[in-house]
Design a protein around this motif. Structure first.
Motif, PDB file in Angstrom:
ATOM      1  N   UNK A 181       0.844  -1.192   0.000  1.00 57.54           N
ATOM      2  CA  UNK A 181       0.000   0.000   0.000  1.00 57.54           C
ATOM      3  C   UNK A 181       0.884   1.249   0.000  1.00 57.54           C
ATOM      4  N   UNK A 182       0.770   2.016  -1.054  1.00 57.56           N
ATOM      5  CA  UNK A 182       1.548   3.238  -1.200  1.00 57.56           C
ATOM      6  C   UNK A 182       0.664   4.436  -0.864  1.00 57.56           C
ATOM      7  N   UNK A 183       1.138   5.293   0.000  1.00 55.44           N
ATOM      8  CA  UNK A 183       0.390   6.492   0.363  1.00 55.44           C
ATOM      9  C   UNK A 183       1.233   7.392   1.238  1.00 55.44           C
ATOM     10  N   UNK A 184       0.833   8.614   1.361  1.00 55.11           N
ATOM     11  CA  UNK A 184       1.575   9.575   2.170  1.00 55.11           C
ATOM     12  C   UNK A 184       0.592  10.550   2.800  1.00 55.11           C
ATOM     13  N   UNK A 185       0.672  10.704   4.105  1.00 56.35           N
ATOM     14  CA  UNK A 185      -0.165  11.676   4.798  1.00 56.35           C
ATOM     15  C   UNK A 185       0.309  13.078   4.456  1.00 56.35           C
ATOM     16  N   UNK A 186      -0.629  13.983   4.188  1.00 61.84           N
ATOM     17  CA  UNK A 186      -0.266  15.361   3.903  1.00 61.84           C
ATOM     18  C   UNK A 186       0.369  16.041   5.101  1.00 61.84           C
ATOM     19  N   UNK A 187       1.279  16.967   4.830  1.00 61.55           N
ATOM     20  CA  UNK A 187       1.967  17.678   5.906  1.00 61.55           C
ATOM     21  C   UNK A 187       1.517  19.128   6.029  1.00 61.55           C
ATOM     22  N   UNK A 188       0.441  19.471   5.363  1.00 59.97           N
ATOM     23  CA  UNK A 188      -0.136  20.812   5.451  1.00 59.97           C
ATOM     24  C   UNK A 188      -1.470  20.716   6.172  1.00 59.97           C
ATOM     25  N   UNK A 189      -1.635  21.520   7.222  1.00 62.76           N
ATOM     26  CA  UNK A 189      -2.871  21.529   8.002  1.00 62.76           C
ATOM     27  C   UNK A 189      -3.501  22.912   7.962  1.00 62.76           C
ATOM     28  N   UNK A 190      -4.786  22.949   7.693  1.00 64.13           N
ATOM     29  CA  UNK A 190      -5.558  24.177   7.776  1.00 64.13           C
ATOM     30  C   UNK A 190      -6.994  23.805   8.115  1.00 64.13           C
ATOM     31  N   UNK A 191      -7.808  24.785   8.426  1.00 62.33           N
ATOM     32  CA  UNK A 191      -9.186  24.518   8.854  1.00 62.33           C
ATOM     33  C   UNK A 191     -10.160  25.413   8.102  1.00 62.33           C
ATOM     34  N   UNK A 192     -11.428  25.018   8.156  1.00 68.88           N
ATOM     35  CA  UNK A 192     -12.484  25.837   7.548  1.00 68.88           C
ATOM     36  C   UNK A 192     -12.520  27.218   8.198  1.00 68.88           C
ATOM     37  N   UNK A 193     -12.988  28.189   7.440  1.00 62.94           N
ATOM     38  CA  UNK A 193     -13.175  29.544   7.964  1.00 62.94           C
ATOM     39  C   UNK A 193     -14.678  29.803   8.051  1.00 62.94           C
ATOM     40  N   UNK A 194     -15.122  30.224   9.221  1.00 63.13           N
ATOM     41  CA  UNK A 194     -16.535  30.524   9.445  1.00 63.13           C
ATOM     42  C   UNK A 194     -16.704  32.032   9.593  1.00 63.13           C
ATOM     43  N   UNK A 195     -17.624  32.590   8.829  1.00 63.66           N
ATOM     44  CA  UNK A 195     -17.890  34.029   8.851  1.00 63.66           C
ATOM     45  C   UNK A 195     -19.297  34.246   9.403  1.00 63.66           C
ATOM     46  N   UNK A 196     -19.384  35.033  10.450  1.00 67.62           N
ATOM     47  CA  UNK A 196     -20.702  35.336  11.014  1.00 67.62           C
ATOM     48  C   UNK A 196     -21.557  36.070   9.984  1.00 67.62           C
ATOM     49  N   UNK A 197     -22.835  35.732   9.963  1.00 66.72           N
ATOM     50  CA  UNK A 197     -23.713  36.324   8.944  1.00 66.72           C
ATOM     51  C   UNK A 197     -23.851  37.835   9.110  1.00 66.72           C
ATOM     52  N   UNK A 198     -23.677  38.324  10.343  1.00 72.29           N
ATOM     53  CA  UNK A 198     -23.762  39.766  10.564  1.00 72.29           C
ATOM     54  C   UNK A 198     -22.539  40.512  10.028  1.00 72.29           C
ATOM     55  N   UNK A 199     -21.471  39.783   9.700  1.00 71.59           N
ATOM     56  CA  UNK A 199     -20.238  40.409   9.231  1.00 71.59           C
ATOM     57  C   UNK A 199     -20.065  40.294   7.723  1.00 71.59           C
ATOM     58  N   UNK A 200     -21.176  40.053   7.036  1.00 69.29           N
ATOM     59  CA  UNK A 200     -21.144  39.984   5.575  1.00 69.29           C
ATOM     60  C   UNK A 200     -22.475  40.464   5.024  1.00 69.29           C
ATOM     61  N   UNK A 201     -22.410  41.162   3.910  1.00 64.32           N
ATOM     62  CA  UNK A 201     -23.610  41.599   3.192  1.00 64.32           C
ATOM     63  C   UNK A 201     -23.743  40.781   1.918  1.00 64.32           C
TER      64      UNK A 201
END
Length: 523
Positions: free
Chosen positions: A415-435
């Motif tokens: 089994x050939x594979x490699x775990x990614x070494x870049x980590x990031x997360x979703x960005x949540x924007x409050x509805x009051x802070x966007x039009x």
């Protein structure tokens, strides 16, 4: 265990800083990736998931064997085999505090009391995915369209950790506790898609010497049930913030220069509301931003639901990955067109032979000779291209990982594979802070230059009132093999903060341009 007199225990409250998916591993009904539930159909995280993640992370961070804490591996020598000295309980959902006690969905009585509010507040979310094939399009043949069931951001869990050292060993215990706030500590599947990021909310800890009567009484007064756990018998504490030398942290402060559109799906909940309102059916946009419900906690540790606009980590990661490959190919001078020196050889050949043409036969002979020159250059070009592509693929694998697949190597299936070494997360924007802004479009008939029949559509886009913050953590091991990997990755980030790498949908219509700055630190 009877001959061990030292017992270190911790009662821990963890919060999902991004959506969480601990799945069953198989499809159920119409759901492709359902989450794991207990006998009462309440989501939970088994102790083995937590133990496995912490064991692997401890070995990576500390760079030494984990057998003294987590026990030896199954393939260890008989003389080296040791049992685990650390115990984990399953992780159960938290509903909040009541009379300074945490209410946890653990135990028949607690579940009977909490089942209704748990079902009300911990409603799972669904994410749609599309598997991409080697051509960069949806993989229709291998069921490329699938979904995942997720616990929402803000879900809280409680668990108990017990450590039984042979002698006083506060240092090893501290190493384990520090892992709970490590940037690489993520639970469940899809950690490289932005899922499973955990945040330490509360830590109650104690170190007992069971040969002392007082400590033994405190130990015996503690129930294994997590609901209304007697935290008064523990010491509430916080963990010191450490420097993580194995990580590089990129913090991007971004402000949208134009409108942004992430998701572009059909908002079913909005459709239902508008269809119930007479005369407003024509206001329903065809494309709307992606929204998702998350759990927000008050200062009194009471939960409430809130709806946010979602900027998925996978969308951001995909854009960065494509631009990374561009800059890496540019740095390695890998081009799609023939190299300049090969064109120069053909040009020299033409200059030497074109003046000698005096008949059709000579012209045909020159074309045959030219074809031989191109054929001689072709294998060299293909060989160089193959070598260059292999280097680029290795660099992409080192940073972004590679999906596991079975390959036949020397007669063995590996089994050939490699775990990614870049980590990031979703960005949540409050509805009051966007039009929101609705754009109306019409598709044009290329022959008549008029509007196509039934081709009028609209899209709802966002105008962000405030900037957004994007945190990226890269394991330094990704940069060790080739210095050009870091150079290309940072060049892609510079394109992002300078407005040359738009994010989201509709980028060819001017959406998604961001500008900002990068702060780089050792995590």
């Amino acid at each position: 265990m009877s001959n061990r007199k030292y017992c270190y225990q911790a009662f821990v409250i963890l919060e999902a800083a991004s959506p969480l998916r601990v799945g069953t591993g198989h499809r159920e009904g119409i759901q492709d990736n359902p989450i794991l539930r207990d006998a009462f159909q309440i989501p939970y995280i088994p102790a083995t998931s937590l133990a496995g993640v912490l064991r692997h992370l401890h070995q990576e961070v500390e760079g030494k064997t984990t057998s003294t804490i987590f026990g030896s591996a199954a393939n260890a020598l008989e003389s080296d085999k040791t049992g685990s000295r650390i115990e984990f309980s399953s992780m159960h959902l938290v509903l909040g505090q009541e009379a300074s006690q945490w209410r946890v969905a653990d135990g028949v009585k607690a579940i009977h009391e909490l089942k209704a509010p748990l079902d009300q507040h911990y409603r799972t979310q669904f994410r749609e995915h599309v598997r991409i094939n080697h051509r960069g399009v949806a993989d229709k043949e291998n069921h490329g369209k699938f979904d995942s069931e997720l616990l929402p951001k803000g879900s809280r869990f409680a668990c108990q950790i017990s450590f039984w050292p042979e002698q006083e060993d506060s240092a090893a215990w501290e190493e384990v506790l520090q892992l709970l706030q490590h940037p690489l500590f993520r639970l469940g599947a899809g950690s490289r898609k932005g899922f499973g990021q955990m945040k330490l909310v509360a830590l109650y800890e104690r170190q007992l010497d069971l040969s002392q009567e007082e400590d033994m009484d405190r130990y015996l007064q503690t129930s294994a049930c997590l609901d209304k756990h007697p935290t008064a018998l523990y010491n509430k504490r916080s963990l010191a913030t450490l420097d993580y030398n194995e990580l590089k942290h990129y913090q991007l402060q971004l402000e949208a220069e134009d409108f942004v559109l992430f998701g572009g799906d059909f908002n079913l909940s909005l459709a239902k509301k508008l269809l119930l309102t007479a005369g407003e059916q024509d206001q329903l946009p065809d494309f709307t931003p992606k929204v998702e419900t998350a759990i927000a906690w008050t200062k009194e540790d009471q939960l409430r639901e809130a709806t946010f606009y979602l900027l998925p980590a996978t969308s951001i990661k995909g854009a960065i990955a494509h631009r990374f490959v561009y800059h890496l190919a540019k740095a390695k001078k890998v081009y799609a067109d023939p190299q300049q020196d090969q064109l120069d050889q053909i040009e020299v050949f033409l200059k030497q032979n074109v003046e000698l043409i005096s008949s059709v036969e000579e012209a045909n002979k020159m074309m045959e000779d030219l074809l031989k020159v191109e054929q001689q250059l072709a294998p060299e070009q293909d060989s160089n291209s193959q070598i260059d592509n292999e280097d680029i693929n290795k660099a992409v694998k080192a940073l972004f990982g590679l999906a596991a697949k079975i390959e036949n190597i020397e007669g063995r299936s590996i089994q050939q594979g490699q775990r990614g070494r870049l980590l990031l997360s979703d960005i949540y924007v409050e509805q009051s802070k966007a039009e929101i802004k609705i754009f109306n479009h019409v598709a044009i008939d290329r022959f008549t230059a008029g509007a196509l029949d039934q081709a009028l559509y609209s899209e709802e886009v966002l105008a962000l009132k405030e900037g957004i913050r994007l945190d990226l953590y890269v394991e330094k091991a990704a940069f060790e093999g080739d210095p050009l990997i870091q150079q290309a990755f940072e060049a892609a980030l510079k394109d992002l903060v300078s407005g040359h790498l738009p994010l989201g949908g509709g980028v060819m219509r001017g959406h998604g341009r961001m500008k900002g700055e990068i702060q780089t630190t050792e995590a």
